[in-house]
Scaffold this motif. Structure first.
Motif, PDB file in Angstrom:
ATOM      1  N   ILE A  82      -1.241  14.623   1.139  1.00  0.00           N
ATOM      2  CA  ILE A  82      -2.468  15.305   1.566  1.00  0.00           C
ATOM      3  C   ILE A  82      -2.270  15.950   2.930  1.00  0.00           C
ATOM      4  O   ILE A  82      -2.648  17.109   3.147  1.00  0.00           O
ATOM      5  CB  ILE A  82      -3.652  14.321   1.582  1.00  0.00           C
ATOM      6  CG1 ILE A  82      -4.027  13.947   0.146  1.00  0.00           C
ATOM      7  CG2 ILE A  82      -4.848  14.912   2.315  1.00  0.00           C
ATOM      8  CD1 ILE A  82      -5.029  12.817   0.048  1.00  0.00           C
ATOM      9  N   LYS A  83      -1.661  15.226   3.858  1.00  0.00           N
ATOM     10  CA  LYS A  83      -1.427  15.788   5.186  1.00  0.00           C
ATOM     11  C   LYS A  83      -0.456  16.965   5.131  1.00  0.00           C
ATOM     12  O   LYS A  83      -0.622  17.943   5.856  1.00  0.00           O
ATOM     13  CB  LYS A  83      -0.902  14.709   6.127  1.00  0.00           C
ATOM     14  CG  LYS A  83      -1.966  13.702   6.506  1.00  0.00           C
ATOM     15  CD  LYS A  83      -1.411  12.629   7.400  1.00  0.00           C
ATOM     16  CE  LYS A  83      -2.485  11.615   7.728  1.00  0.00           C
ATOM     17  NZ  LYS A  83      -1.983  10.528   8.574  1.00  0.00           N
ATOM     18  N   THR A 134      -5.453  20.258  -2.609  1.00  0.00           N
ATOM     19  CA  THR A 134      -5.122  18.863  -2.329  1.00  0.00           C
ATOM     20  C   THR A 134      -5.324  18.004  -3.560  1.00  0.00           C
ATOM     21  O   THR A 134      -4.495  17.170  -3.903  1.00  0.00           O
ATOM     22  CB  THR A 134      -5.985  18.328  -1.173  1.00  0.00           C
ATOM     23  OG1 THR A 134      -5.745  19.119  -0.018  1.00  0.00           O
ATOM     24  CG2 THR A 134      -5.663  16.886  -0.865  1.00  0.00           C
ATOM     25  N   GLN A 149      -9.386  21.990  -0.540  1.00  0.00           N
ATOM     26  CA  GLN A 149      -9.706  20.723  -1.201  1.00  0.00           C
ATOM     27  C   GLN A 149      -9.196  20.717  -2.636  1.00  0.00           C
ATOM     28  O   GLN A 149      -8.645  19.710  -3.109  1.00  0.00           O
ATOM     29  CB  GLN A 149     -11.206  20.476  -1.174  1.00  0.00           C
ATOM     30  CG  GLN A 149     -11.736  20.149   0.205  1.00  0.00           C
ATOM     31  CD  GLN A 149     -13.239  20.056   0.235  1.00  0.00           C
ATOM     32  OE1 GLN A 149     -13.916  20.337  -0.750  1.00  0.00           O
ATOM     33  NE2 GLN A 149     -13.774  19.662   1.380  1.00  0.00           N
ATOM     34  N   SER A 181      -0.702   4.437  -1.798  1.00  0.00           N
ATOM     35  CA  SER A 181      -1.752   5.131  -1.046  1.00  0.00           C
ATOM     36  C   SER A 181      -1.175   5.820   0.184  1.00  0.00           C
ATOM     37  O   SER A 181      -1.615   6.922   0.550  1.00  0.00           O
ATOM     38  CB  SER A 181      -2.864   4.170  -0.642  1.00  0.00           C
ATOM     39  OG  SER A 181      -2.374   3.156   0.203  1.00  0.00           O
ATOM     40  N   GLU A 182      -0.184   5.229   0.823  1.00  0.00           N
ATOM     41  CA  GLU A 182       0.459   5.879   1.964  1.00  0.00           C
ATOM     42  C   GLU A 182       1.182   7.156   1.524  1.00  0.00           C
ATOM     43  O   GLU A 182       1.171   8.155   2.238  1.00  0.00           O
ATOM     44  CB  GLU A 182       1.442   4.926   2.641  1.00  0.00           C
ATOM     45  CG  GLU A 182       0.785   3.781   3.372  1.00  0.00           C
ATOM     46  CD  GLU A 182      -0.008   4.212   4.580  1.00  0.00           C
ATOM     47  OE1 GLU A 182       0.287   5.282   5.160  1.00  0.00           O
ATOM     48  OE2 GLU A 182      -0.951   3.495   4.943  1.00  0.00           O
ATOM     49  N   ILE A 232       0.340   9.076  -1.036  1.00  0.00           N
ATOM     50  CA  ILE A 232      -0.689  10.083  -1.315  1.00  0.00           C
ATOM     51  C   ILE A 232      -1.207  10.677  -0.014  1.00  0.00           C
ATOM     52  O   ILE A 232      -1.390  11.894   0.108  1.00  0.00           O
ATOM     53  CB  ILE A 232      -1.819   9.485  -2.159  1.00  0.00           C
ATOM     54  CG1 ILE A 232      -1.306   9.165  -3.561  1.00  0.00           C
ATOM     55  CG2 ILE A 232      -3.022  10.421  -2.222  1.00  0.00           C
ATOM     56  CD1 ILE A 232      -2.279   8.387  -4.418  1.00  0.00           C
ATOM     57  N   ASN A 233      -1.447   9.834   0.988  1.00  0.00           N
ATOM     58  CA  ASN A 233      -1.906  10.335   2.287  1.00  0.00           C
ATOM     59  C   ASN A 233      -0.893  11.290   2.904  1.00  0.00           C
ATOM     60  O   ASN A 233      -1.261  12.294   3.504  1.00  0.00           O
ATOM     61  CB  ASN A 233      -2.182   9.175   3.242  1.00  0.00           C
ATOM     62  CG  ASN A 233      -3.441   8.435   2.896  1.00  0.00           C
ATOM     63  OD1 ASN A 233      -4.326   8.966   2.242  1.00  0.00           O
ATOM     64  ND2 ASN A 233      -3.523   7.193   3.318  1.00  0.00           N
ATOM     65  N   ARG A 234       0.401  10.984   2.735  1.00  0.00           N
ATOM     66  CA  ARG A 234       1.441  11.866   3.261  1.00  0.00           C
ATOM     67  C   ARG A 234       1.384  13.228   2.595  1.00  0.00           C
ATOM     68  O   ARG A 234       1.483  14.267   3.248  1.00  0.00           O
ATOM     69  CB  ARG A 234       2.825  11.234   3.056  1.00  0.00           C
ATOM     70  CG  ARG A 234       3.956  12.072   3.636  1.00  0.00           C
ATOM     71  CD  ARG A 234       5.312  11.549   3.204  1.00  0.00           C
ATOM     72  NE  ARG A 234       5.479  11.497   1.760  1.00  0.00           N
ATOM     73  CZ  ARG A 234       5.785  12.552   0.996  1.00  0.00           C
ATOM     74  NH1 ARG A 234       5.943  13.739   1.542  1.00  0.00           N
ATOM     75  NH2 ARG A 234       5.934  12.415  -0.304  1.00  0.00           N
ATOM     76  N   ASN A 255       0.828  -1.202   0.000  1.00  0.00           N
ATOM     77  CA  ASN A 255       0.000   0.000   0.000  1.00  0.00           C
ATOM     78  C   ASN A 255       0.867   1.258   0.000  1.00  0.00           C
ATOM     79  O   ASN A 255       0.435   2.325   0.428  1.00  0.00           O
ATOM     80  CB  ASN A 255      -0.944  -0.004   1.198  1.00  0.00           C
ATOM     81  CG  ASN A 255      -0.218   0.115   2.509  1.00  0.00           C
ATOM     82  OD1 ASN A 255       0.979  -0.136   2.595  1.00  0.00           O
ATOM     83  ND2 ASN A 255      -0.929   0.505   3.547  1.00  0.00           N
ATOM     84  N   THR A 315      -2.240  15.866  -5.818  1.00  0.00           N
ATOM     85  CA  THR A 315      -2.269  14.408  -5.773  1.00  0.00           C
ATOM     86  C   THR A 315      -2.634  13.788  -7.120  1.00  0.00           C
ATOM     87  O   THR A 315      -2.842  12.584  -7.205  1.00  0.00           O
ATOM     88  CB  THR A 315      -3.247  13.896  -4.698  1.00  0.00           C
ATOM     89  OG1 THR A 315      -4.532  14.437  -4.939  1.00  0.00           O
ATOM     90  CG2 THR A 315      -2.762  14.267  -3.318  1.00  0.00           C
TER      91      THR A 315
END
Length: 77
Positions: free
Chosen positions: A40-41, A60, A57, A33-34, A36-38, A30, A64
């Motif tokens: 976004i944060k 973001t 939004q 996806s990890e 992308i989450n990083r 994963n 991404t």
């Protein structure tokens, strides 16, 4: 007798072994996806204090996309 760090490492590896074995068997993780989450944060932290949630939004979503992450290369003219 054992170094505490080695014992802790063995406990962690034992706890995560099913996931490690699944990665070895399939070659899938994963990580994307990890990542992308990083991102976004990170964008959310940089935009802290902005008053318009719609702009945050949109920002973001823009960072991404595949193009922003470098997956698509535009042909040189």
């Amino acid at each position: 007798m054992f170094i505490p760090e080695v014992r802790q490492l063995a406990t962690i590896v034992d706890r995560w072994w099913p996931e490690v074995a699944a990665f070895i068997d399939t070659g899938h993780s994963n990580a994307e996806s990890e990542g992308i989450n990083r991102v976004i944060k990170l964008v959310a932290r940089n935009a802290f204090g902005f008053r318009n949630n719609d702009h945050q939004q949109l920002r973001t979503r823009c960072v991404t996309t595949r193009r922003a992450r470098g997956h698509l290369r535009i042909a040189q003219l």
